[in-house]
Scaffold this motif. Structure first.
Motif, PDB file in Angstrom:
ATOM      1  N   THR A  44      -3.233  -4.567  -7.945  1.00  7.18           N
ATOM      2  CA  THR A  44      -3.698  -5.462  -9.185  1.00  7.18           C
ATOM      3  C   THR A  44      -3.456  -6.726 -10.067  1.00  7.18           C
ATOM      4  O   THR A  44      -3.247  -7.646  -8.887  1.00  7.18           O
ATOM      5  CB  THR A  44      -2.816  -4.695 -10.149  1.00  7.18           C
ATOM      6  N   SER A 101       1.916  -7.131 -10.466  1.00  7.60           N
ATOM      7  CA  SER A 101       0.426  -7.671  -9.760  1.00  7.60           C
ATOM      8  C   SER A 101       1.666  -8.857  -8.758  1.00  7.60           C
ATOM      9  O   SER A 101       1.077  -9.054  -7.760  1.00  7.60           O
ATOM     10  CB  SER A 101       0.453  -8.447 -11.031  1.00  7.60           C
ATOM     11  N   GLY A 146      -3.972  -1.223 -14.878  1.00  9.29           N
ATOM     12  CA  GLY A 146      -3.921  -1.065 -13.548  1.00  9.29           C
ATOM     13  C   GLY A 146      -5.144  -2.098 -13.236  1.00  9.29           C
ATOM     14  O   GLY A 146      -6.232  -1.301 -12.693  1.00  9.29           O
ATOM     15  N   ARG A 199      -8.389  -4.462 -11.622  1.00  4.26           N
ATOM     16  CA  ARG A 199      -8.137  -4.695 -10.202  1.00  4.26           C
ATOM     17  C   ARG A 199      -9.508  -5.997 -10.160  1.00  4.26           C
ATOM     18  O   ARG A 199      -9.788  -6.629 -11.073  1.00  4.26           O
ATOM     19  CB  ARG A 199      -8.834  -3.955  -9.123  1.00  4.26           C
TER      20      ARG A 199
END
Length: 536
Positions: free
Chosen positions: A129, A155, A358, A360
């Motif tokens: 993430t 993260s 979450g 990316r």
């Protein structure tokens, strides 16, 4: 398109110009700049004059990743990280494993082009993430700091766990051997713990060296070097470079006020903020520019079906996170209660927000691009282009889709806080520090009668600072606060007179520019010291 050295300078200048322009646009729109950078890169990629610029994995892993991971760890509170450690580990390791397996088998079920092995690779690639967009929105809207701490901690760690998962799953395909669960866990523990040990060792050596230096430029240069040293040393010793960088950053961040000189402490935030801004800006812009090269790899496969497949994979990734986060939060609370004896409830709406956060980012795409093009026997790596395209789709859907809806979700969950909420810990600490200083001055005043007026003057300044710290429990003394605020106004007006006087001296050539700049810097530091932070 190949870029020769003569065009490289112009290309870098243009990229930085786009970064600055898109950052200004992001501020105007009130949106996190990673989202605007990616969308801007997408638009630019379709413009004919813009060359195809490949985002090389080595650029991300060796140039961009170490300082960004180090900076995030360096600015993380070790106490808060430790208190939320169980929740962070449930996300960084438990959710990563759940995502790898879930995407692996769901991908194989929905897409015949993916075997369960290539599906596992896809799951590992999209498991990392990037919460930069989420946390910037969360901090702006003033949500509970614990949510931000958990998202940032996740993260930090899952960059390592996700990349390790990529290494494991690629190894399954290249070697044809599926390791046992016990063997995989043992290797994961060895790589992670080895990285932590190396990172702490390098941080300790760095702290011993930098403690003896009191030159800001040298200290800052050493601090900029240390994440690369930690990362490369760990990678060379076949452990996790990310875990080494995280451990190094946490240690040095926890001890930075003791290790850095006054000059380095003052200059360090500006240096690191600039480094982070430039690197994040470049990689998110380059992320958006990758669409042409990504499409070039799958144009013969039916773009429409693959786009639908990319959206489906994105939905699967988001759904898996929701399926894990709620029971994971409950398990983390029970484990923490068992070991610490304390039970800290986290509301379902807060858990929902963690699930929605979450997003990316560039690490996922770099992991996809780093997949080998061929197997040891010379055959092409199976479904490589499909994995890269699906990863790009997941990044767009989560970063842009979830990022743009994040403020709406926060407000509808009732987690947005209007106005600036005072930091109770900071106020308590300031009151304690000021009261202790006042007690010291009062005691010394009685011992040093000859300088009684000096102690009284300093004591009055401290009492003014104490007056600016409102505490509803102690009641409000309006006349006292009015006097304190008037003190700040008068002092600010006097400093403006100082600026004007310095400007006149410069204009009449009585002082040079360097003297003028130093004088103005001293006044600016006083302005910053007595800014709205202490205003009532």
């Amino acid at each position: 398109m190949t870029i020769n050295i003569h065009h490289l300078e112009l290309l870098m200048l243009l990229l930085l110009l786009f970064v600055v322009g898109l950052a200004v646009l992001a501020r105007r729109l009130g949106q996190p700049y990673p989202i605007i950078f990616v969308l801007g890169g997408l638009v630019l990629s379709f413009l004919p004059p813009v060359p195809d610029i490949a985002l090389h994995p080595d650029f991300v892993f060796l140039v961009v990743l170490p300082p960004l991971v180090f900076a995030a760890a360096h600015n993380t509170s070790w106490r808060d990280f430790r208190e939320n450690l169980m929740g962070i580990l449930m996300l960084a390791f438990g959710l990563v494993a759940f995502t790898v397996v879930g995407v692996g088998f769901a991908g194989h079920y929905f897409f015949p082009q993916l075997t369960w092995k290539t599906g596992l690779v896809l799951g590992a690639v999209v498991s990392t993430t990037d919460t930069l967009a989420a946390t910037s929105i969360a901090q702006k809207l003033g949500i509970p700091t614990r949510i931000v701490d958990i998202l940032e901690g996740e993260s930090l760690i899952n960059d390592a766990s996700g990349l390790l998962a990529v290494s494991f799953t690629v190894g399954i395909i290249t070697s044809g051997h599926v390791p046992s669960l016990l063997s995989a866990l043992g290797q994961l523990l060895l790589l992670s713990s080895g990285g932590v040990i190396i990172g702490l060792a390098i941080a300790w050596v760095h702290s011993r060296l930098i403690y003896r230096i009191e030159a800001a430029q040298i200290e800052l240069t050493m601090t900029l070097m240390v994440p690369y040293v930690a990362y490369l040393a760990a990678e060379r010793l076949h452990t996790s470079g990310v875990m080494a960088t995280v451990a190094c950053g946490l240690y040095l961040g926890h001890h930075r006020t003791r290790l850095l000189s006054l000059g380095a402490r003052l200059e360090s935030p500006a240096v690191w903020n600039t480094v982070e801004f430039i690197l994040n800006g470049l990689v998110f812009l380059l992320l958006g520019l990758q669409i042409s090269s990504v499409l070039a790899g799958i144009e013969h496969m039916g773009t429409g079906k693959l786009i639908a497949g990319g959206i489906m994979v994105s939905i699967i990734v988001v759904a898996l996170r929701f399926l894990w986060v709620f029971p994971g939060a409950w398990i983390a609370q029970k484990i923490r209660k068992h070991f610490s004896g304390r039970e800290t409830e986290i509301e379902n709406r807060q858990v929902f927000l963690i699930a929605w956060g979450g997003m990316r980012g560039v690490i996922a795409l770099a992991a996809a691009l780093s997949l080998p093009e061929s197997l040891p026997d010379g055959a092409a790596f199976p479904a490589r282009n499909i994995i890269i395209f699906f990863t790009f789709c997941v990044i767009l859907v989560t970063l842009v889709g979830q990022g743009l809806t994040f403020p709406w979700i926060i407000r509808n969950l009732g987690l947005a806080q209007s106005g600036q909420k005072p930091n109770l810990e900071e106020q308590m600490a300031l009151r304690t520090m000021i009261q202790r200083a006042i007690s010291y001055l009062q005691a010394q005043r009685e011992k040093d009668i000859a300088n009684k007026e000096v102690y009284e003057a300093v004591e009055r300044a401290y009492k003014r600072r104490m007056a600016l710290l409102k505490n509803p429990e102690e009641g409000t003394k309006e006349e006292f606060y009015a006097q304190a605020n008037r003190y700040l106004e008068v002092a600010r007006e006097a400093r403006n007179i100082e600026r004007m006087a310095a400007g006149e001296l410069l204009a009449t050539n009585q002082i040079n520019d360097l003297v003028y700049q130093q004088l103005i810097l001293d006044i600016d530091l006083q302005d910053a010291r007595y800014s709205a932070k202490f205003a009532s």
